[in-house]
Design a protein around this motif. Structure first.
Motif, PDB file in Angstrom:
ATOM      1  N   PRO A   1       0.798  -1.229   0.000  1.00 14.22           N
ATOM      2  CA  PRO A   1       0.000   0.000   0.000  1.00 14.22           C
ATOM      3  C   PRO A   1       0.827   1.274   0.000  1.00 14.22           C
ATOM      4  O   PRO A   1       0.347   2.329  -0.419  1.00 14.22           O
ATOM      5  CB  PRO A   1      -0.836  -0.120   1.278  1.00 14.22           C
ATOM      6  N   LEU A   2       2.077   1.196   0.459  1.00 16.93           N
ATOM      7  CA  LEU A   2       2.958   2.368   0.468  1.00 16.93           C
ATOM      8  C   LEU A   2       3.862   2.403  -0.755  1.00 16.93           C
ATOM      9  O   LEU A   2       4.764   3.239  -0.853  1.00 16.93           O
ATOM     10  CB  LEU A   2       3.801   2.398   1.746  1.00 16.93           C
ATOM     11  N   GLY A   3       3.623   1.495  -1.688  1.00 17.60           N
ATOM     12  CA  GLY A   3       4.426   1.451  -2.895  1.00 17.60           C
ATOM     13  C   GLY A   3       5.506   0.393  -2.829  1.00 17.60           C
ATOM     14  O   GLY A   3       5.890  -0.069  -1.750  1.00 17.60           O
ATOM     15  N   ALA A   4       5.989  -0.024  -3.989  1.00 18.52           N
ATOM     16  CA  ALA A   4       7.029  -1.055  -4.062  1.00 18.52           C
ATOM     17  C   ALA A   4       8.097  -0.622  -5.056  1.00 18.52           C
ATOM     18  O   ALA A   4       7.791  -0.077  -6.120  1.00 18.52           O
ATOM     19  CB  ALA A   4       6.419  -2.390  -4.485  1.00 18.52           C
ATOM     20  N   SER A   5       9.337  -0.885  -4.703  1.00 18.87           N
ATOM     21  CA  SER A   5      10.443  -0.569  -5.605  1.00 18.87           C
ATOM     22  C   SER A   5      10.541  -1.637  -6.686  1.00 18.87           C
ATOM     23  O   SER A   5       9.916  -2.706  -6.591  1.00 18.87           O
ATOM     24  CB  SER A   5      11.758  -0.516  -4.821  1.00 18.87           C
ATOM     25  N   LEU A   6      11.318  -1.356  -7.702  1.00 11.98           N
ATOM     26  CA  LEU A   6      11.516  -2.329  -8.773  1.00 11.98           C
ATOM     27  C   LEU A   6      12.072  -3.634  -8.212  1.00 11.98           C
ATOM     28  O   LEU A   6      11.621  -4.733  -8.572  1.00 11.98           O
ATOM     29  CB  LEU A   6      12.472  -1.756  -9.825  1.00 11.98           C
TER      30      LEU A   6
END
Length: 259
Positions: free
Chosen positions: A24-29
């Motif tokens: 939910p807080l984003g994901a890196s590559l």
């Protein structure tokens, strides 16, 4: 002829979207690669395709990827389609018995969305709103039922935000609160020609056993068919019965985490 997207491409996109849904807080590559097992090249390619259609976006500061707004709209549409399918039988029964127009609306933030509409056999029909139409929360009978079933702080905030929009429908935050008080006294929402002259409607909210407000269902007709006696003795009991059926159905699905 348009080329058909390979099943493998759809499956890869689904795995990346699933990985993003778990962050939910984003994901890196790197995190997406770890969750999907894809190579850097494949992950880049899938993310680029998803960004093109706004199913994903990259934060320019953190460089993390998130689910996009287009996917959120698609999910809301799918949810409304599910509600329509689940409620269709009850709506048809109401339309058949009353011969009037039946509406189902769902809350979405500060708005009420018409999910679907079922027409009765009476030749003069109430076509004030159609599936997909948006009105401010508190407008129309189903909108009033949703408004009155929303916690006070949240509904008042919605009314303040919608004040100018409400005025397009002969409604105001003050009148919405008055309709809310009438709902609490009467036990159902009543829209006596506030939006369309000559047309009135009643509505009830559909609330699960756990207290979740799912939707509101209403009956609309010309004023000649909406006498106080008919509303109280015929329409409200019919509506209350079908709302009870749907509330139980949605409660079961909620427990099974299907809605």
């Amino acid at each position: 002829m348009n080329a058909i997207m390979p099943v493998g491409s759809i499956a890869r996109a689904q795995r990346v979207l699933s990985a993003l849904s778990e962050a939910p807080l984003g994901a890196s590559l790197t995190e997406i690669m770890a969750r999907t097992g894809f190579t850097k090249t494949t992950t880049h390619r899938v993310l680029a395709s998803l960004q093109e259609v706004h199913y994903a976006f990259q934060d320019p500061d953190s460089r993390k990827y998130h689910l996009g707004s287009a996917l959120a709209r698609l999910a809301r549409t799918a949810n409304r389609s599910d509600l329509a399918a689940l409620a269709r039988r009850s709506m048809r029964r109401l339309a058949e018995v009353s011969e009037d127009t039946i509406f189902l609306s769902a809350p979405e933030g500060a708005a009420s969305i018409c999910v679907c509409r079922e027409l009765g056999a009476f030749p003069i029909r109430t076509l004030t709103i159609d599936a997909g139409d948006r009105v401010p929360l508190g407008v129309g009978a189903t909108g009033q039922a949703l408004y009155a079933s929303t916690p006070e702080a949240r509904r008042r905030a919605a009314a303040r935000a919608n004040e100018r929009w409400m005025s397009d429908f002969n409604m105001s935050p003050e009148l919405a609160e008055q309709c809310c008080a009438d709902f609490q006294t009467r036990g159902y929402a009543l829209n006596p020609s506030l939006v369309i002259p000559g047309m009135s409607a009643i509505a009830l909210p559909i609330v699960t056993r756990a207290g979740r407000l799912v939707a509101a269902m209403g009956i609309g007709a010309i004023n000649d068919r909406m006498s106080a006696a008919r509303i109280e003795e015929e329409l409200v009991p019919l509506l209350r019965e079908e709302v009870g059926v749907l509330a139980e159905k949605f409660s079961i699905l909620e427990r099974e985490e299907l809605i």
